[in-house]
Design a protein around this motif. Structure first.
Motif, PDB file in Angstrom:
ATOM      1  N   ALA A   1       0.834  -1.199   0.000  1.00 19.53           N
ATOM      2  CA  ALA A   1       0.000   0.000   0.000  1.00 19.53           C
ATOM      3  C   ALA A   1       0.868   1.248   0.000  1.00 19.53           C
ATOM      4  CB  ALA A   1      -0.914   0.006   1.222  1.00 19.53           C
ATOM      5  N   ALA A   2       0.322   2.315  -0.573  1.00 22.17           N
ATOM      6  CA  ALA A   2       1.010   3.613  -0.596  1.00 22.17           C
ATOM      7  C   ALA A   2       0.032   4.694  -0.170  1.00 22.17           C
ATOM      8  CB  ALA A   2       1.559   3.907  -1.984  1.00 22.17           C
ATOM      9  N   SER A   3       0.526   5.682   0.558  1.00 19.39           N
ATOM     10  CA  SER A   3      -0.331   6.718   1.112  1.00 19.39           C
ATOM     11  C   SER A   3      -0.101   8.057   0.435  1.00 19.39           C
ATOM     12  CB  SER A   3      -0.052   6.879   2.606  1.00 19.39           C
ATOM     13  OG  SER A   3      -0.757   7.995   3.102  1.00 19.39           O
ATOM     14  N   ALA A   4      -1.197   8.674  -0.024  1.00 22.02           N
ATOM     15  CA  ALA A   4      -1.134  10.028  -0.563  1.00 22.02           C
ATOM     16  C   ALA A   4      -1.369  11.067   0.533  1.00 22.02           C
ATOM     17  CB  ALA A   4      -2.183  10.207  -1.659  1.00 22.02           C
ATOM     18  N   PHE A   5      -1.633  10.583   1.782  1.00 21.61           N
ATOM     19  CA  PHE A   5      -2.008  11.504   2.855  1.00 21.61           C
ATOM     20  C   PHE A   5      -0.883  11.793   3.833  1.00 21.61           C
ATOM     21  CE2 PHE A   5      -6.097  11.641   1.321  1.00 21.61           C
ATOM     22  CZ  PHE A   5      -6.689  10.400   1.237  1.00 21.61           C
ATOM     23  N   THR A   6       0.076  10.899   3.912  1.00 19.08           N
ATOM     24  CA  THR A   6       1.107  11.083   4.913  1.00 19.08           C
ATOM     25  C   THR A   6       2.426  10.488   4.460  1.00 19.08           C
ATOM     26  OG1 THR A   6       1.692  10.717   7.229  1.00 19.08           O
ATOM     27  CG2 THR A   6       0.527   8.939   6.121  1.00 19.08           C
ATOM     28  N   GLY A   7       3.513  11.066   4.992  1.00 20.98           N
ATOM     29  CA  GLY A   7       4.833  10.526   4.700  1.00 20.98           C
ATOM     30  C   GLY A   7       5.400   9.755   5.877  1.00 20.98           C
ATOM     31  N   VAL A   8       4.656   9.721   6.999  1.00 23.12           N
ATOM     32  CA  VAL A   8       5.137   8.968   8.148  1.00 23.12           C
ATOM     33  C   VAL A   8       4.665   7.524   8.051  1.00 23.12           C
ATOM     34  CG1 VAL A   8       5.113  11.031   9.578  1.00 23.12           C
ATOM     35  CG2 VAL A   8       3.123   9.514   9.592  1.00 23.12           C
ATOM     36  N   ALA A   9       5.249   6.678   8.847  1.00 20.57           N
ATOM     37  CA  ALA A   9       4.979   5.241   8.778  1.00 20.57           C
ATOM     38  C   ALA A   9       3.660   4.902   9.474  1.00 20.57           C
ATOM     39  CB  ALA A   9       6.134   4.473   9.393  1.00 20.57           C
ATOM     40  N   ALA A  10       2.563   5.294   8.851  1.00 17.93           N
ATOM     41  CA  ALA A  10       1.242   5.068   9.418  1.00 17.93           C
ATOM     42  C   ALA A  10       0.866   3.596   9.365  1.00 17.93           C
ATOM     43  CB  ALA A  10       0.204   5.896   8.668  1.00 17.93           C
ATOM     44  N   THR A  11       0.110   3.145  10.374  1.00 18.22           N
ATOM     45  CA  THR A  11      -0.223   1.720  10.464  1.00 18.22           C
ATOM     46  C   THR A  11      -1.710   1.430  10.269  1.00 18.22           C
ATOM     47  OG1 THR A  11      -0.417   1.901  12.872  1.00 18.22           O
ATOM     48  CG2 THR A  11       1.723   1.228  11.971  1.00 18.22           C
ATOM     49  N   SER A  12      -2.492   2.436   9.983  1.00 21.29           N
ATOM     50  CA  SER A  12      -3.923   2.231   9.778  1.00 21.29           C
ATOM     51  C   SER A  12      -4.250   2.188   8.297  1.00 21.29           C
ATOM     52  CB  SER A  12      -4.714   3.369  10.431  1.00 21.29           C
ATOM     53  OG  SER A  12      -6.080   3.282  10.106  1.00 21.29           O
ATOM     54  N   THR A  13      -5.139   1.275   7.915  1.00 24.95           N
ATOM     55  CA  THR A  13      -5.516   1.155   6.500  1.00 24.95           C
ATOM     56  C   THR A  13      -6.097   2.452   5.957  1.00 24.95           C
ATOM     57  OG1 THR A  13      -7.701   0.307   7.121  1.00 24.95           O
ATOM     58  CG2 THR A  13      -5.977  -1.323   6.656  1.00 24.95           C
ATOM     59  N   GLY A  14      -6.718   3.256   6.813  1.00 21.32           N
ATOM     60  CA  GLY A  14      -7.378   4.474   6.362  1.00 21.32           C
ATOM     61  C   GLY A  14      -6.444   5.504   5.759  1.00 21.32           C
ATOM     62  N   TYR A  15      -5.163   5.420   6.049  1.00 25.39           N
ATOM     63  CA  TYR A  15      -4.201   6.382   5.513  1.00 25.39           C
ATOM     64  C   TYR A  15      -3.778   6.059   4.088  1.00 25.39           C
ATOM     65  CZ  TYR A  15      -3.435   8.644  10.030  1.00 25.39           C
ATOM     66  OH  TYR A  15      -3.585   9.349  11.194  1.00 25.39           O
ATOM     67  N   TYR A  16      -4.064   4.830   3.643  1.00 22.16           N
ATOM     68  CA  TYR A  16      -3.482   4.346   2.403  1.00 22.16           C
ATOM     69  C   TYR A  16      -4.453   4.442   1.232  1.00 22.16           C
ATOM     70  CZ  TYR A  16       0.513   3.250   5.125  1.00 22.16           C
ATOM     71  OH  TYR A  16       1.611   3.401   5.931  1.00 22.16           O
ATOM     72  N   THR A  17      -3.922   5.051   0.177  1.00 24.04           N
ATOM     73  CA  THR A  17      -4.719   5.397  -0.991  1.00 24.04           C
ATOM     74  C   THR A  17      -4.678   4.327  -2.069  1.00 24.04           C
ATOM     75  OG1 THR A  17      -3.850   7.637  -0.600  1.00 24.04           O
ATOM     76  CG2 THR A  17      -5.165   7.287  -2.595  1.00 24.04           C
ATOM     77  N   TYR A  18      -3.501   3.774  -2.282  1.00 24.01           N
ATOM     78  CA  TYR A  18      -3.285   2.821  -3.362  1.00 24.01           C
ATOM     79  C   TYR A  18      -2.926   1.455  -2.777  1.00 24.01           C
ATOM     80  CZ  TYR A  18      -2.828   7.230  -5.836  1.00 24.01           C
ATOM     81  OH  TYR A  18      -3.055   8.494  -6.336  1.00 24.01           O
ATOM     82  N   TRP A  19      -3.474   0.430  -3.434  1.00 26.73           N
ATOM     83  CA  TRP A  19      -3.291  -0.939  -2.950  1.00 26.73           C
ATOM     84  C   TRP A  19      -2.916  -1.863  -4.108  1.00 26.73           C
ATOM     85  CZ3 TRP A  19      -3.769  -2.339   2.186  1.00 26.73           C
ATOM     86  CH2 TRP A  19      -4.285  -1.363   3.038  1.00 26.73           C
ATOM     87  N   GLY A  20      -2.071  -2.833  -3.794  1.00 31.23           N
ATOM     88  CA  GLY A  20      -1.781  -3.875  -4.769  1.00 31.23           C
ATOM     89  C   GLY A  20      -2.878  -4.921  -4.752  1.00 31.23           C
ATOM     90  N   GLN A  21      -2.752  -5.888  -5.639  1.00 36.09           N
ATOM     91  CA  GLN A  21      -3.774  -6.922  -5.770  1.00 36.09           C
ATOM     92  C   GLN A  21      -3.600  -8.036  -4.740  1.00 36.09           C
ATOM     93  OE1 GLN A  21      -1.076  -6.721  -7.576  1.00 36.09           O
ATOM     94  NE2 GLN A  21      -0.252  -8.795  -7.647  1.00 36.09           N
ATOM     95  N   GLY A  22      -2.466  -8.060  -4.082  1.00 41.91           N
ATOM     96  CA  GLY A  22      -2.212  -9.066  -3.062  1.00 41.91           C
ATOM     97  C   GLY A  22      -1.421 -10.237  -3.602  1.00 41.91           C
TER      98      GLY A  22
END
Length: 125
Positions: free
Chosen positions: A97-118
């Motif tokens: 996952a990659a976050s467009a909202f923060t540059g810190v090492a956030a651990t909540s799914t809500g911060y992450y904008t882009y996701w891989g397929q797994g």
């Protein structure tokens, strides 16, 4: 539309090692944090490890501390997860996952904008 692609999942025995890699289809802003989450069978998605945009700060789930390592080169749109001493309870689908909202090492799914397929990781005894 940014896509994240994971590599490196598979079947491994208990005590073994595996490395997962993830790359973005296009360059992300340098300020994006990245992370690995996993979803065990029948359970909710959970944090595994997150890393700051610069790569100099990381957070880990208690269950993987000392066994897993997340790393990236500063500002690169790619992240890897090295897993050692794997256990059967590490079996899960692993998501980058990659976050467009923060540059810190956030651990909540809500911060992450882009996701891989797994990618599936199966640890057998």
């Amino acid at each position: 539309q940014v896509r994240l692609v994971e590599y490196g999942g598979g079947l491994v025995q208990v005590g073994g090692s595996l490395r997962l890699s993830c790359a973005a289809s296009e360059r992300l802003f340098d300020s994006y944090a990245m992370a690995w989450f996993r979803q065990p069978p029948g359970k909710e998605r959970e944090i595994v490890a997150a890393i700051s945009w610069s790569g100099d700060s990381a957070n880990y789930a208690d269950s993987v501390k000392g066994r897993f390592a997340i790393f990236r080169n500063s500002g690169e749109s790619a992240v890897s997860l090295q897993m050692y001493n794997l256990r059967s309870e590490d079996t899960a689908v692993y998501f980058c996952a990659a976050s467009a909202f923060t540059g810190v090492a956030a651990t909540s799914t809500g911060y992450y904008t882009y996701w891989g397929q797994g990618t599936q990781v199966t640890v057998s005894s």
